[in-house]
Write an enzyme that holds these catalytic residues in place. Structure first.
Site, PDB file in Angstrom:
ATOM      1  N   SER A 139      49.953  32.958  53.867  1.00  0.00           N
ATOM      2  CA  SER A 139      50.650  34.178  54.232  1.00  0.00           C
ATOM      3  C   SER A 139      51.875  34.277  53.315  1.00  0.00           C
ATOM      4  CB  SER A 139      51.066  34.090  55.700  1.00  0.00           C
ATOM      5  OG  SER A 139      51.936  35.145  56.035  1.00  0.00           O
ATOM      6  N   LYS A 165      46.957  36.523  52.236  1.00  0.00           N
ATOM      7  CA  LYS A 165      47.506  37.571  53.113  1.00  0.00           C
ATOM      8  C   LYS A 165      48.897  37.901  52.614  1.00  0.00           C
ATOM      9  CE  LYS A 165      49.607  36.999  57.671  1.00  0.00           C
ATOM     10  NZ  LYS A 165      49.390  36.513  59.045  1.00  0.00           N
ATOM     11  N   LYS A 167      52.450  40.167  53.252  1.00  0.00           N
ATOM     12  CA  LYS A 167      53.221  40.942  54.222  1.00  0.00           C
ATOM     13  C   LYS A 167      53.540  42.294  53.594  1.00  0.00           C
ATOM     14  CE  LYS A 167      53.756  37.782  57.439  1.00  0.00           C
ATOM     15  NZ  LYS A 167      53.349  37.990  58.834  1.00  0.00           N
ATOM     16  N   ASP A 193      49.535  42.142  56.305  1.00  0.00           N
ATOM     17  CA  ASP A 193      50.106  42.007  57.653  1.00  0.00           C
ATOM     18  C   ASP A 193      51.391  42.822  57.723  1.00  0.00           C
ATOM     19  OD1 ASP A 193      51.042  41.254  60.139  1.00  0.00           O
ATOM     20  OD2 ASP A 193      51.056  39.095  59.737  1.00  0.00           O
ATOM     21  N   GLU A 218      46.632  43.568  59.500  1.00  0.00           N
ATOM     22  CA  GLU A 218      47.069  42.914  60.723  1.00  0.00           C
ATOM     23  C   GLU A 218      48.241  43.690  61.332  1.00  0.00           C
ATOM     24  OE1 GLU A 218      47.679  38.772  59.846  1.00  0.00           O
ATOM     25  OE2 GLU A 218      48.680  38.381  61.746  1.00  0.00           O
ATOM     26  N   ASP A 243      47.591  40.799  66.219  1.00  0.00           N
ATOM     27  CA  ASP A 243      48.324  39.532  66.326  1.00  0.00           C
ATOM     28  C   ASP A 243      49.276  39.673  67.520  1.00  0.00           C
ATOM     29  OD1 ASP A 243      50.258  37.506  66.063  1.00  0.00           O
ATOM     30  OD2 ASP A 243      50.572  37.753  63.934  1.00  0.00           O
ATOM     31  N   LYS A 267      47.121  32.749  68.118  1.00  0.00           N
ATOM     32  CA  LYS A 267      48.178  31.750  67.956  1.00  0.00           C
ATOM     33  C   LYS A 267      48.371  31.157  69.348  1.00  0.00           C
ATOM     34  CE  LYS A 267      50.655  34.285  64.357  1.00  0.00           C
ATOM     35  NZ  LYS A 267      51.849  35.095  64.018  1.00  0.00           N
ATOM     36  N   GLY A 295      49.692  31.379  62.136  1.00  0.00           N
ATOM     37  CA  GLY A 295      50.737  30.358  62.065  1.00  0.00           C
ATOM     38  C   GLY A 295      52.094  30.970  62.345  1.00  0.00           C
TER      39      GLY A 295
HETATM   40  O1  OSB Z   1      52.736  37.611  61.688  1.00  0.00           O
HETATM   41  O2  OSB Z   1      51.542  35.940  61.241  1.00  0.00           O
HETATM   42  C1  OSB Z   1      52.663  36.447  61.388  1.00  0.00           C
HETATM   43  C2  OSB Z   1      55.339  33.869  60.499  1.00  0.00           C
HETATM   44  C3  OSB Z   1      56.290  34.147  61.431  1.00  0.00           C
HETATM   45  C4  OSB Z   1      56.070  35.189  62.308  1.00  0.00           C
HETATM   46  C5  OSB Z   1      54.896  35.936  62.240  1.00  0.00           C
HETATM   47  C6  OSB Z   1      53.929  35.638  61.312  1.00  0.00           C
HETATM   48  C7  OSB Z   1      54.162  34.610  60.401  1.00  0.00           C
HETATM   49  C8  OSB Z   1      53.261  34.262  59.328  1.00  0.00           C
HETATM   50  C9  OSB Z   1      53.358  32.875  58.770  1.00  0.00           C
HETATM   51  O3  OSB Z   1      52.500  35.044  58.820  1.00  0.00           O
HETATM   52  C10 OSB Z   1      52.103  32.104  58.840  1.00  0.00           C
HETATM   53  C11 OSB Z   1      52.321  30.665  58.517  1.00  0.00           C
HETATM   54  O4  OSB Z   1      52.760  29.884  59.397  1.00  0.00           O
HETATM   55  O5  OSB Z   1      52.083  30.304  57.354  1.00  0.00           O
HETATM   56 MG    MG Z   2      50.781  38.422  61.889  1.00  0.00          MG
END
Ligand code: OSB
Ligand code: MG
Length: 379
Positions: A139, A165, A167, A193, A218, A243, A267, A295
């Site tokens: 991510s 992925k 953001k 995401d 996402e 999510d 999660k 995660g």
């Molecule tokens: O939306 O998946 C998410 C991290 C913090 C809060 C939300 C998200 C995330 C990540 C990180 O995408 C995923 C990771 O732990 O590598």
């Molecule tokens: Mg997410």
């Protein structure tokens, strides 16, 4: 039976190797809430609460979770006999306490870790996990410009990650995703995401992402907005993955009934633990909805629970299960989590409990606050 007689809460500070930016905020130093649970037999295991520093991703924070665990949740399990496997813990914690899923999950997961140790098996096996290795994706946080993002995506792909992925947020979406798609080999698994950065009126703009053949987008809209997610899904070719919206069984059922998305990110911290994760997993499997494990920038402790969960059969897409070195100069567990060149993480199926050892001396060094919770009458 297990019987937890002491829970030690600790907050540690752990600096990320680089700041992680999502649409709703940025974090550079994690405040991580760790639990160490002790069974009356003397067996101990660690768990992690995935609440963040700020209530941007979820209403919970490290501070609200600490309060909820100390005041309302830990007293419900301390000193009480709990069946193994500990499927009943979820309901014990959930009854007449609304919300606080991450606080509940930290306790519930710790009970699973203890239960595995008592049964002399691994968490993965106790859960019914089947895979020996799980596929991982990365991510990547929001970057300054499309080129910077594309460079990172290329580097991650070269390292072996099986899903890239990125953001996104308004102003950092279509051109950013285009740059990533163009920089990667055809057929690479790419997704985006949004962490709720959009509103339904953005539907025509989000439809511009359809040309990139993303595996999923996402959480484009607000966590509570299953109805508009369904309307949006009807206007997009790209599958929506939820999510933040998926916090329990009902929300998952509603997503399927309404058509609010086609993929679920599980999660365990967000849904109140491993028991609920498994129920959501099973429901999705029956309904043809692939799931994957998200995660929360966990330390190696939280990662252990995610990896074990991701070894269940309907985890069909790569999880956000990056190795320790992606986040930290040095993790707090031994061995640190690693990924092979094919983007696979090995599930510690033959180890006891969560399968990694916590480096206690280092945790002591990093601890900024600590509190011991005990069963009444317990020293
Ligand atoms: O939306 O998946 C998410 C991290 C913090 C809060 C939300 C998200 C995330 C990540 C990180 O995408 C995923 C990771 O732990 O590598
Ligand atoms: Mg997410």
């Amino acid at each position: 039976m297990l019987r937890i007689d002491r829970i030690t809460l600790r907050e540690i500070r752990l600096r990320l190797r680089e700041p992680f930016r999502i649409s709703s905020g940025v974090v550079d130093e994690r405040r991580i809430l760790l639990l160490e649970l002790r069974d009356a037999s003397g067996v101990t295991e660690w768990s992690e609460c995935v609440a963040g520093e700020l209530p941007n991703y979820s209403p919970e924070t490290v501070d609200t979770a600490w309060l909820a665990i100390r005041e309302w949740l830990a007293p419900r399990i301390l000193g009480k006999g709990i069946g193994v496997p500990p499927e009943g813990v979820h309901d014990i914690l959930d009854r007449h306490v609304s919300g606080h899923y991450m606080a509940k999950a930290a306790l519930e997961m710790g009970c699973w870790g203890i239960a595995a140790r008592l049964r002399q098996t691994s968490l993965a096996k106790l859960l019914g996990g089947e895979r020996e290795r799980v596929a991982t994706g990365i991510s990547i946080g929001i970057q300054r410009d499309p080129d910077e993002l594309a460079q990172r995506a290329v580097a991650a792909h070269a390292e072996g990650y099986r899903k890239i992925k990125v953001k996104i947020q308004p102003g950092a979406d279509v051109e950013f995703v285009r740059a990533v798609r163009q920089a990667l080999p055809k057929g690479t698994d790419v997704s985006a995401d949004a962490n709720s950065a959009y509103v339904f009126a953005d539907a025509p703009h989000l439809a511009l992402l359809d040309e990139f053949g993303l595996t999923m987008i996402e959480q484009p809209l607000h966590r509570d907005d299953l109805v508009r997610h369904a309307a949006l899904q009807r206007q997009l070719k790209t599958p929506i993955c939820l999510d933040e919206s998926i916090t329990d069984m009902q929300r998952t059922e509603d997503m399927v009934a309404l058509g609010s998305g086609r993929i679920v990110n599980i999660k365990p911290g967000r849904v109140g633990g491993l028991g609920m994760s498994r129920r959501i997993h099973d429901f999705c499997a029956k309904n043809g909805i692939p799931v994957w494990c998200g995660g929360m920038l966990e330390s190696g402790v939280g990662r252990a629970y995610n990896v074990a969960l991701a070894s269940l059969p309907n985890f069909l897409l790569p999880g956000d299960l990056s190795p320790s070195a992606r986040y930290w100069e040095r993790d707090i567990v031994e061995p640190a989590w690693t990924m092979d060149a094919a983007g696979m993480v090995t599930v510690p199926r033959d180890a006891l409990g969560i399968g990694v050892q916590v480096d206690r001396a280092r945790v002591d060094e990093l601890t900024v606050r600590r509190e011991d919770l005990r069963a009444p009458g317990q020293a």
